[in-house]
Motif scaffolding. Structure first.
Motif, mmCIF file in Angstrom:
data_model
loop_
_atom_site.group_PDB
_atom_site.id
_atom_site.type_symbol
_atom_site.label_atom_id
_atom_site.label_comp_id
_atom_site.label_asym_id
_atom_site.label_seq_id
_atom_site.Cartn_x
_atom_site.Cartn_y
_atom_site.Cartn_z
ATOM 1 N N GLN A 167 79.608 -9.738 15.715
ATOM 2 C CA GLN A 167 78.943 -10.880 14.899
ATOM 3 C C GLN A 167 78.830 -12.113 15.653
ATOM 4 O OE1 GLN A 167 77.592 -10.378 11.722
ATOM 5 N NE2 GLN A 167 76.695 -12.277 12.406
ATOM 6 N N ASP A 168 79.910 -12.243 16.346
ATOM 7 C CA ASP A 168 79.998 -13.531 17.316
ATOM 8 C C ASP A 168 78.595 -13.688 18.365
ATOM 9 O OD1 ASP A 168 82.182 -14.721 16.141
ATOM 10 O OD2 ASP A 168 83.524 -13.758 17.536
ATOM 11 N N LEU A 169 78.478 -12.444 18.869
ATOM 12 C CA LEU A 169 77.358 -12.224 19.691
ATOM 13 C C LEU A 169 75.836 -12.514 19.198
ATOM 14 C CD1 LEU A 169 78.583 -9.266 22.136
ATOM 15 C CD2 LEU A 169 78.257 -11.730 22.549
ATOM 16 N N VAL A 170 75.930 -11.703 17.723
ATOM 17 C CA VAL A 170 74.543 -11.901 17.148
ATOM 18 C C VAL A 170 74.384 -13.338 16.911
ATOM 19 C CG1 VAL A 170 73.595 -11.569 14.712
ATOM 20 C CG2 VAL A 170 74.705 -9.616 16.101
ATOM 21 N N ASP A 171 75.257 -14.171 16.245
ATOM 22 C CA ASP A 171 75.399 -15.519 16.037
ATOM 23 C C ASP A 171 75.004 -16.508 17.206
ATOM 24 O OD1 ASP A 171 76.165 -14.788 13.561
ATOM 25 O OD2 ASP A 171 78.193 -15.350 13.743
ATOM 26 N N VAL A 172 75.153 -16.075 18.512
ATOM 27 C CA VAL A 172 75.003 -17.018 19.547
ATOM 28 C C VAL A 172 73.432 -16.794 20.020
ATOM 29 C CG1 VAL A 172 75.961 -15.529 21.440
ATOM 30 C CG2 VAL A 172 76.238 -18.102 21.398
ATOM 31 N N VAL A 173 72.746 -15.586 19.528
ATOM 32 C CA VAL A 173 71.594 -15.262 20.281
ATOM 33 C C VAL A 173 70.712 -16.441 20.241
ATOM 34 C CG1 VAL A 173 69.204 -14.006 19.554
ATOM 35 C CG2 VAL A 173 71.678 -12.907 19.609
ATOM 36 N N PRO A 174 70.185 -17.336 19.315
ATOM 37 C CA PRO A 174 69.297 -18.310 19.279
ATOM 38 C C PRO A 174 69.755 -19.382 20.423
ATOM 39 C CG PRO A 174 69.995 -17.906 17.070
ATOM 40 C CD PRO A 174 70.758 -17.159 17.653
ATOM 41 N N ALA A 175 71.007 -19.603 20.541
ATOM 42 C CA ALA A 175 71.430 -20.763 21.747
ATOM 43 C C ALA A 175 71.099 -19.874 22.966
ATOM 44 C CB ALA A 175 73.000 -20.977 21.547
ATOM 45 N N LEU A 176 71.444 -18.696 23.214
ATOM 46 C CA LEU A 176 70.992 -17.865 24.495
ATOM 47 C C LEU A 176 69.622 -18.134 24.582
ATOM 48 C CD1 LEU A 176 73.773 -15.047 24.437
ATOM 49 C CD2 LEU A 176 74.043 -17.230 25.600
ATOM 50 N N GLU A 177 68.819 -17.955 23.631
ATOM 51 C CA GLU A 177 67.370 -17.723 23.971
ATOM 52 C C GLU A 177 66.989 -19.366 24.301
ATOM 53 O OE1 GLU A 177 65.732 -14.271 20.954
ATOM 54 O OE2 GLU A 177 65.931 -16.376 20.142
ATOM 55 N N ALA A 178 67.645 -20.239 23.500
ATOM 56 C CA ALA A 178 67.113 -21.618 24.030
ATOM 57 C C ALA A 178 67.520 -22.002 25.634
ATOM 58 C CB ALA A 178 67.870 -22.449 23.066
ATOM 59 N N LEU A 179 68.802 -21.273 25.818
ATOM 60 C CA LEU A 179 69.302 -21.696 27.122
ATOM 61 C C LEU A 179 68.293 -21.162 28.136
ATOM 62 C CD1 LEU A 179 71.455 -22.616 29.287
ATOM 63 C CD2 LEU A 179 72.849 -20.446 28.713
#
Length: 221
Positions: A174-186
């Protein structure tokens, strides 16, 4: 878990990540997004909240580099370099692009892109043609064979990645799913914005510039 659908991956922790879904704005310079080799926005690496988390940022960078490298090692070899695979994926996604637009998006100089297209076109993966409205403009378009290969690559990568994610505890999934938008922005920021980097001077050698982001070697930690 269904590993056959390239469009989305549903994780047991309850998150569904649509491919290509983004919710971020492209960072812009004075006249739009900065491109490799062109003036634009410059970011101070020591500024912002991230500056207070140097150790965590370093760990994140290493983890992302190792993940990308080891994921690539577990995908069947299709005889293409990382740059060629990236160009194929971009053309497959856009279906048809001007060569100049493709070079800008991929951060490649014209001669390098010409070599890449010269590899993909004889394989029947893309088609190069002249714009009928302007003979000075060259285009590339995806072919059915290129679409089929890119779909297989995407499915294989998704299946391998999903299998590894599924092996983690549910709360980490779930932590990985939650961080997807931040990784896409990065990822988009890395493509669009130039960050000043001090020259690297190896022992006994001359200073070197930043590593070519489209280099053919595997990323180091």
């Amino acid at each position: 878990m269904d590993h056959t659908t390239p469009a989305e991956v549903t994780l047991p922790a309850g998150g569904t990540t649509p491919a290509g879904a983004t919710g971020y704005a492209v960072p812009a310079g004075p006249t739009g997004p900065a491109r490799p080799g062109e003036p634009g926005e410059r970011v101070d690496p020591a500024a912002g909240p991230a500056a207070a988390h140097g150790e965590e940022i370093s760990r994140m960078r290493i983890a992302l580099a190792r993940t990308a490298r080891r994921l690539s090692q577990q995908i069947p070899d299709v005889g293409l370099t990382p740059t060629q695979l990236s160009v194929l994926a971009t053309v497959a996604r856009e279906e048809d692009m001007a060569l100049a637009q493709l070079a800008e998006f991929e951060g490649l100089n014209p001669s390098m892109l010409s070599r890449v297209v010269g590899k993909l076109e004889p394989m029947g993966l893309i088609r190069r043609y002249t714009d009928p409205a302007d003979g000075r403009v060259a285009h590339v378009a995806i072919t059915p064979a290129g679409t089929a290969l890119q779909t297989q690559i995407k499915q294989a990568r998704t299946a391998v990645f999903a299998a590894h994610v599924s092996a983690l505890p549910a709360h980490l999934q779930q932590d990985l799913v939650d961080v997807v938008p931040a990784l896409e922005a990065l990822a988009e920021h890395l493509r669009a914005v130039a960050v000043p980097v001090r020259p690297i001077v190896p022992p006994g050698g001359a200073a070197t510039a930043a590593v070519d982001p489209k280099g053919e070697g595997s990323p180091s930690d």
